[in-house]
Design a protein around this motif. Structure first.
Motif, short mmCIF file in Angstrom:
data_model
loop_
_atom_site.label_atom_id
_atom_site.label_comp_id
_atom_site.label_asym_id
_atom_site.label_seq_id
_atom_site.Cartn_x
_atom_site.Cartn_y
_atom_site.Cartn_z
N LEU A 133 7.73 33.79 2.16
CA LEU A 133 8.97 34.41 2.63
C LEU A 133 8.74 35.90 2.91
O LEU A 133 9.17 36.41 3.95
N LEU A 134 8.05 36.59 2.00
CA LEU A 134 7.79 38.01 2.20
C LEU A 134 6.87 38.24 3.40
O LEU A 134 7.03 39.22 4.13
N ILE A 135 5.91 37.33 3.60
CA ILE A 135 5.06 37.42 4.80
C ILE A 135 5.92 37.28 6.05
O ILE A 135 5.72 37.99 7.05
N ARG A 136 6.89 36.37 6.00
CA ARG A 136 7.78 36.16 7.15
C ARG A 136 8.56 37.43 7.49
O ARG A 136 8.87 37.69 8.66
N THR A 137 8.87 38.24 6.48
CA THR A 137 9.60 39.49 6.72
C THR A 137 8.68 40.61 7.18
O THR A 137 9.16 41.71 7.49
N GLY A 138 7.37 40.36 7.22
CA GLY A 138 6.42 41.43 7.54
C GLY A 138 6.27 42.39 6.38
O GLY A 138 6.00 43.58 6.57
N TRP A 139 6.43 41.87 5.15
CA TRP A 139 6.35 42.69 3.92
C TRP A 139 7.36 43.83 3.99
O TRP A 139 7.04 44.98 3.66
N ASP A 140 8.56 43.50 4.44
CA ASP A 140 9.65 44.48 4.52
C ASP A 140 9.88 45.12 3.15
O ASP A 140 9.93 44.44 2.12
N LEU A 141 10.01 46.45 3.14
CA LEU A 141 10.14 47.19 1.88
C LEU A 141 11.32 46.72 1.05
O LEU A 141 11.21 46.49 -0.16
N GLU A 142 12.49 46.57 1.67
CA GLU A 142 13.68 46.14 0.93
C GLU A 142 13.49 44.74 0.36
O GLU A 142 13.93 44.46 -0.76
N ALA A 143 12.85 43.86 1.12
CA ALA A 143 12.63 42.49 0.65
C ALA A 143 11.68 42.48 -0.54
O ALA A 143 11.91 41.78 -1.54
N VAL A 144 10.59 43.26 -0.47
CA VAL A 144 9.63 43.31 -1.58
C VAL A 144 10.28 43.91 -2.82
O VAL A 144 10.10 43.42 -3.95
N GLU A 145 11.07 44.96 -2.64
CA GLU A 145 11.74 45.57 -3.78
C GLU A 145 12.74 44.62 -4.43
O GLU A 145 12.85 44.55 -5.66
N GLU A 146 13.47 43.86 -3.61
CA GLU A 146 14.41 42.89 -4.15
C GLU A 146 13.68 41.76 -4.85
O GLU A 146 14.11 41.28 -5.91
N TYR A 147 12.56 41.33 -4.28
CA TYR A 147 11.73 40.29 -4.91
C TYR A 147 11.28 40.75 -6.30
O TYR A 147 11.39 39.99 -7.28
N ASN A 148 10.80 41.99 -6.40
CA ASN A 148 10.37 42.51 -7.70
C ASN A 148 11.54 42.67 -8.66
O ASN A 148 11.40 42.44 -9.87
#
Length: 311
Positions: free
Chosen positions: A125-140
């Protein structure tokens, strides 16, 4: 059972004793999620995930379990909205942490497998977002918040779940990076950002065996792999069956950077220096426990202070 796309399948159908009913409920759920852009409200998500959890509980044959684990994890990618996908993933972790202690020894292995599938799907999923910063931060945040599997201050989090995550995390990140992408310009994975939840746990856990597991299963192997000394080239390493991990993280390290702000991949010695600096910073944090601070400083020193200066 209603097949309306306005509401998800009821938990009682997902947890039915009849396999045909459960299978139909999962298909209806997939349709519902693919048609919906909005996340379910928390009470509805909790009820849905309890049903999904016990849907998997009822699966009783290895091949059926493997297929269902994959199908359930793929639901994350069925959802087109990234925030909704992350909310669905959050529901998985909250339910898993809450229900983990009730899993008996005959079922625990299949739940370990389910966790592995969801870790892999989360990375894709994060790869699909292009490692979007907001997505990675929310994942963490999902992993480390209260009720998450890597929350350092939550005594309800089972240590066996933390150990399993430490064991498989980099393997599944490497496996996710090995999947063909529709985008030929896949951005490098922000390695330091992705391991930061484990540094949070390692720095604050009061349980020495938890710290030791994170260091021996994740941090030390990663630092070792990032060291180019005495390591054979990728072409000469042992070939394994498709999907297996050889412990070298070659797909990950061939396209990794330190953080989401980095546009280009970093060479392994530089990346190693960034990781060592991150370990040093975690050890220096005021909230780090004294005994853990000493171990993290030792790890940093063993990695070579000169290397950390490359950060």
């Amino acid at each position: 059972m209603s097949t309306s796309s306005s509401t998800p399948p009821l938990g009682k159908y997902l947890a039915s004793t009849e396999k045909k009913v459960r299978d139909k409920a999962i298909k209806n759920l997939s349709t519902f999620l693919s048609d919906s852009e909005d996340a379910l409200p928390p009470p509805e998500m909790a009820k849905l995930w309890k049903g999904i959890f016990y849907c998997f509980w009822m699966s009783d044959k290895p091949l059926v379990q493997q297929a269902l684990a994959t199908e359930l994890a793929e639901l994350i990618l069925t959802i087109t909205s990234t925030p909704a996908s992350l909310t669905f993933l959050d529901g998985f972790w909250e339910t898993t942490v809450r229900e983990w202690s009730g899993i008996d020894r005959l079922r625990i292995d299949k739940y370990y497998m389910l966790v592995r599938r969801f870790v892999n799907a989360g990375f894709r999923l994060l790869i699909r977002t292009g490692w979007d910063l907001e997505a990675v931060e929310e994942y963490n945040r999902i992993l480390t918040r209260e009720g998450g599997p890597l929350c350092p201050g939550d005594i309800k989090v089972p240590t066996s779940l933390i150990y399993h995550l430490a064991d498989i995390y980099l393997q599944e990140l490497d496996n996710a990076m090995s999947k063909p992408s529709t985008d030929s310009t896949t951005r490098p994975a922000p390695l330091c950002g992705l391991v930061s939840p484990f540094l949070t746990v390692a720095s604050r856990t009061p349980i020495s065996t938890t710290y030791n597991r994170i260091q021996t299963a994740l941090l030390t192997p990663l630092l070792s792999e990032l060291s180019s000394e005495d390591r054979p080239p990728v072409a000469k390493r042992v070939r394994l069956e498709p999907g297996a991990s050889d412990g070298t993280y070659r797909h990950l390290l061939s396209n990794a950077c330190a953080s989401c702000g980095d546009q280009d991949k970093l060479d392994e010695p530089i990346l190693r220096g960034r990781l060592l600096r991150q370990i040093f910073n975690a050890a220096s944090d005021p909230e780090t426990r004294g005994s853990n601070r000493r171990k993290m400083y030792d790890l940093w020193k063993d990695g070579g202070e000169a290397d950390s200066d490359e950060a």
